[in-house]
Design a protein around this motif. Structure first.
Motif, PDB file in Angstrom:
ATOM      1  N   ALA A  64       0.369 -84.919  17.346  1.00  0.00           N
ATOM      2  CA  ALA A  64       0.462 -84.452  16.928  1.00  0.00           C
ATOM      3  C   ALA A  64      -0.438 -82.638  16.558  1.00  0.00           C
ATOM      4  O   ALA A  64       0.238 -82.168  15.776  1.00  0.00           O
ATOM      5  CB  ALA A  64       0.311 -84.832  15.284  1.00  0.00           C
ATOM      6  N   TRP A  65      -1.483 -82.691  16.893  1.00  0.00           N
ATOM      7  CA  TRP A  65      -2.584 -81.781  16.435  1.00  0.00           C
ATOM      8  C   TRP A  65      -2.752 -80.852  17.362  1.00  0.00           C
ATOM      9  O   TRP A  65      -3.379 -79.853  17.482  1.00  0.00           O
ATOM     10  CB  TRP A  65      -3.801 -82.253  16.570  1.00  0.00           C
ATOM     11  CG  TRP A  65      -4.276 -83.203  17.520  1.00  0.00           C
ATOM     12  CD1 TRP A  65      -5.190 -82.782  18.733  1.00  0.00           C
ATOM     13  CD2 TRP A  65      -4.724 -84.670  17.754  1.00  0.00           C
ATOM     14  NE1 TRP A  65      -5.297 -83.835  19.577  1.00  0.00           N
ATOM     15  CE2 TRP A  65      -4.978 -84.368  18.872  1.00  0.00           C
ATOM     16  CE3 TRP A  65      -3.721 -86.018  17.375  1.00  0.00           C
ATOM     17  CZ2 TRP A  65      -4.914 -85.723  19.609  1.00  0.00           C
ATOM     18  CZ3 TRP A  65      -4.388 -86.656  17.644  1.00  0.00           C
ATOM     19  CH2 TRP A  65      -4.581 -86.855  18.578  1.00  0.00           C
ATOM     20  N   ILE A  66      -1.564 -81.352  18.517  1.00  0.00           N
ATOM     21  CA  ILE A  66      -1.904 -80.018  19.728  1.00  0.00           C
ATOM     22  C   ILE A  66      -0.193 -79.923  19.568  1.00  0.00           C
ATOM     23  O   ILE A  66       0.938 -79.926  18.811  1.00  0.00           O
ATOM     24  CB  ILE A  66      -1.471 -80.371  21.403  1.00  0.00           C
ATOM     25  CG1 ILE A  66      -2.700 -81.224  20.944  1.00  0.00           C
ATOM     26  CG2 ILE A  66      -1.377 -79.815  22.445  1.00  0.00           C
ATOM     27  CD1 ILE A  66      -3.063 -82.181  22.868  1.00  0.00           C
ATOM     28  N   GLU A  67       0.044 -78.077  19.679  1.00  0.00           N
ATOM     29  CA  GLU A  67       1.245 -77.539  19.988  1.00  0.00           C
ATOM     30  C   GLU A  67       2.181 -77.483  20.108  1.00  0.00           C
ATOM     31  O   GLU A  67       2.090 -78.159  21.347  1.00  0.00           O
ATOM     32  CB  GLU A  67       0.677 -75.755  20.252  1.00  0.00           C
ATOM     33  CG  GLU A  67       2.066 -74.765  19.760  1.00  0.00           C
ATOM     34  CD  GLU A  67       1.323 -73.485  20.584  1.00  0.00           C
ATOM     35  OE1 GLU A  67       2.362 -73.033  21.241  1.00  0.00           O
ATOM     36  OE2 GLU A  67       0.293 -72.850  20.938  1.00  0.00           O
ATOM     37  N   GLY A  68       3.027 -78.478  19.834  1.00  0.00           N
ATOM     38  CA  GLY A  68       4.597 -78.441  19.652  1.00  0.00           C
ATOM     39  C   GLY A  68       5.038 -80.296  19.685  1.00  0.00           C
ATOM     40  O   GLY A  68       5.648 -80.427  19.671  1.00  0.00           O
ATOM     41  N   GLY A  69       3.841 -80.617  19.364  1.00  0.00           N
ATOM     42  CA  GLY A  69       3.598 -82.111  18.646  1.00  0.00           C
ATOM     43  C   GLY A  69       3.751 -82.341  17.505  1.00  0.00           C
ATOM     44  O   GLY A  69       4.460 -81.566  16.575  1.00  0.00           O
ATOM     45  N   SER A  70       4.409 -83.364  16.633  1.00  0.00           N
ATOM     46  CA  SER A  70       5.254 -84.090  15.403  1.00  0.00           C
ATOM     47  C   SER A  70       3.609 -85.075  15.283  1.00  0.00           C
ATOM     48  O   SER A  70       3.496 -86.185  15.708  1.00  0.00           O
ATOM     49  CB  SER A  70       6.145 -83.846  15.498  1.00  0.00           C
ATOM     50  OG  SER A  70       6.677 -84.091  14.617  1.00  0.00           O
ATOM     51  N   TRP A  71       3.802 -84.693  13.709  1.00  0.00           N
ATOM     52  CA  TRP A  71       3.453 -86.384  13.298  1.00  0.00           C
ATOM     53  C   TRP A  71       4.313 -87.278  13.417  1.00  0.00           C
ATOM     54  O   TRP A  71       3.751 -88.712  12.628  1.00  0.00           O
ATOM     55  CB  TRP A  71       3.225 -85.856  11.630  1.00  0.00           C
ATOM     56  CG  TRP A  71       1.621 -84.983  11.514  1.00  0.00           C
ATOM     57  CD1 TRP A  71       1.730 -83.721  11.091  1.00  0.00           C
ATOM     58  CD2 TRP A  71       0.395 -85.105  11.958  1.00  0.00           C
ATOM     59  NE1 TRP A  71       0.465 -83.051  11.052  1.00  0.00           N
ATOM     60  CE2 TRP A  71      -0.369 -84.518  12.097  1.00  0.00           C
ATOM     61  CE3 TRP A  71      -0.294 -86.631  12.788  1.00  0.00           C
ATOM     62  CZ2 TRP A  71      -1.785 -84.653  11.814  1.00  0.00           C
ATOM     63  CZ3 TRP A  71      -0.950 -86.710  12.772  1.00  0.00           C
ATOM     64  CH2 TRP A  71      -2.030 -85.603  12.547  1.00  0.00           C
ATOM     65  N   ASP A  72       5.354 -87.457  13.707  1.00  0.00           N
ATOM     66  CA  ASP A  72       6.659 -88.179  13.939  1.00  0.00           C
ATOM     67  C   ASP A  72       5.953 -89.060  14.803  1.00  0.00           C
ATOM     68  O   ASP A  72       7.068 -90.075  14.765  1.00  0.00           O
ATOM     69  CB  ASP A  72       7.548 -87.650  14.117  1.00  0.00           C
ATOM     70  CG  ASP A  72       8.472 -87.029  13.115  1.00  0.00           C
ATOM     71  OD1 ASP A  72       8.033 -87.510  11.708  1.00  0.00           O
ATOM     72  OD2 ASP A  72       9.458 -86.204  12.609  1.00  0.00           O
ATOM     73  N   HIS A  73       5.396 -88.498  15.717  1.00  0.00           N
ATOM     74  CA  HIS A  73       4.618 -89.085  16.498  1.00  0.00           C
ATOM     75  C   HIS A  73       3.443 -88.871  16.837  1.00  0.00           C
ATOM     76  O   HIS A  73       3.044 -87.501  17.363  1.00  0.00           O
ATOM     77  CB  HIS A  73       5.750 -88.604  17.762  1.00  0.00           C
ATOM     78  CG  HIS A  73       6.725 -89.880  18.129  1.00  0.00           C
ATOM     79  ND1 HIS A  73       7.249 -90.296  18.454  1.00  0.00           N
ATOM     80  CD2 HIS A  73       8.290 -88.546  18.008  1.00  0.00           C
ATOM     81  CE1 HIS A  73       9.111 -90.698  18.415  1.00  0.00           C
ATOM     82  NE2 HIS A  73       9.051 -89.632  17.835  1.00  0.00           N
ATOM     83  N   PRO A  74       2.800 -89.433  16.304  1.00  0.00           N
ATOM     84  CA  PRO A  74       1.003 -88.478  16.165  1.00  0.00           C
ATOM     85  C   PRO A  74       0.581 -88.960  17.448  1.00  0.00           C
ATOM     86  O   PRO A  74      -0.519 -87.837  17.498  1.00  0.00           O
ATOM     87  CB  PRO A  74       0.355 -89.734  15.013  1.00  0.00           C
ATOM     88  CG  PRO A  74       1.663 -90.739  14.631  1.00  0.00           C
ATOM     89  CD  PRO A  74       2.985 -90.794  15.431  1.00  0.00           C
TER      90      PRO A  74
END
Length: 295
Positions: A64-74
């Motif tokens: 999630a903390w990388i560009e393109g990531g999402s907190w739906d999949h931490p």
């Protein structure tokens, strides 16, 4: 006024003294291993997704903390769109279960063999120790691979393979303890009182080898987790799609350059658990050893 200001200062000093007295070395491993047990027991309630089902459009999402990531999949997703965090959580169940069951059965067999060998001696001791020496002389990983290939990849077979290769370590250690304990006066008095050999071993000798057995079992839990992960990594351990940490590392190694999180997170989980188990085992050994405790 000055006295009222010093009271909070003295209070915080007392708190700091208490904190300093906390045994940090056992506290951290105990916390990590307790967290592992809690996560393993309540995996269906904690994991946000199924560990075996995924969505291909969600494949290879970064953390999630990388560009393109999402907190739906931490912690990101794998190439089949499965949530990495959920697979890590369910993987802790397999690692804990394999570690506990393998150590329990190997310890039971090894302790029984060690008690019998050390107590009776003679031909019984010679035969059992020869068998123990033969098994100990075998290359562990190679024999584990051969047995796993012959028996097939399954959860039950992994435990069976580890138990077959692990029990001699307990047998040799417990046998040495038994040889020393059976010469003690309380054992001689039990014989004079007419106690059977089984009763002497169970009621008089076994309680005195429990500290050694406890230390050895604690140290072996981490070793068993590494062995299971190695077998799963090589494809002869826990079969996919079961979310073993070794399977996760194996699946992610081919994507290390583009999806580093796939092998790194399960690898870190293995590292933390094994290191915690070894540190806790070392601390227990130091506490139970009178010589080390005095030092």
């Amino acid at each position: 006024m000055i006295a009222s200001q010093q009271e909070p200062v003295n209070k915080w000093r007392k708190i700091l003294r208490q904190v300093r007295r906390v045994p940090i070395i056992p506290a951290i491993p105990i916390f990590i291993l307790t967290a592992l047990v809690v996560v393993a027991l309540f995996a269906p309630l904690i994991a946000p997704y199924s560990p075996v089902k995924g969505k291909l459009p969600d494949s290879l999402h970064p953390p999630a903390w990388i560009e393109g990531g999402s907190w739906d999949h931490p912690l990101g997703t794998d190439r089949l769109g499965r949530d990495t965090l959920s697979r890590l959580i369910y993987g802790s169940r397999l690692s804990l279960l394999v570690g506990v069951l393998a150590v329990f059965f190997a310890g039971t067999i090894g302790t029984t063999v060690g008690l019998i060998s050390g107590y009776f001696g003679g031909y019984v001791d010679a035969f059992l120790m020869r068998v123990t020496a033969v098994v100990l002389s075998l290359p562990l990983i190679l024999m584990a691979l051969i047995l796993a290939v012959v028996l097939g990849a399954s959860f039950t077979n992994v435990i069976l393979v580890i138990v077959v290769l692990l029990w001699p370590r307990y047998a040799r250690q417990i046998r040495g303890e038994t040889l020393s304990i059976k010469e003690q006066d309380f054992v001689a008095l039990a014989r004079i009182a007419g106690c059977s050999s089984f009763r002497i071993m169970w009621r008089h000798i076994f309680p005195n080898v429990v500290p050694t057995l406890l230390v050895l079992a604690t140290l072996q839990v981490g070793y068993v987790i590494i062995l299971e992960s190695t077998l799963s990594f090589l494809g002869v351990g826990i079969p996919p799609p079961m979310p073993s940490w070794g399977v996760m590392v194996s699946d992610g190694r081919v994507l290390m350059a583009t999806a580093w999180w796939l092998p790194v997170f399960p690898g870190l989980a293995i590292l933390l658990v094994v290191l915690s188990a070894n540190l806790l085992g070392d601390w227990i050994r130091d506490k139970l050893d009178p010589k080390l405790r005095q030092v």
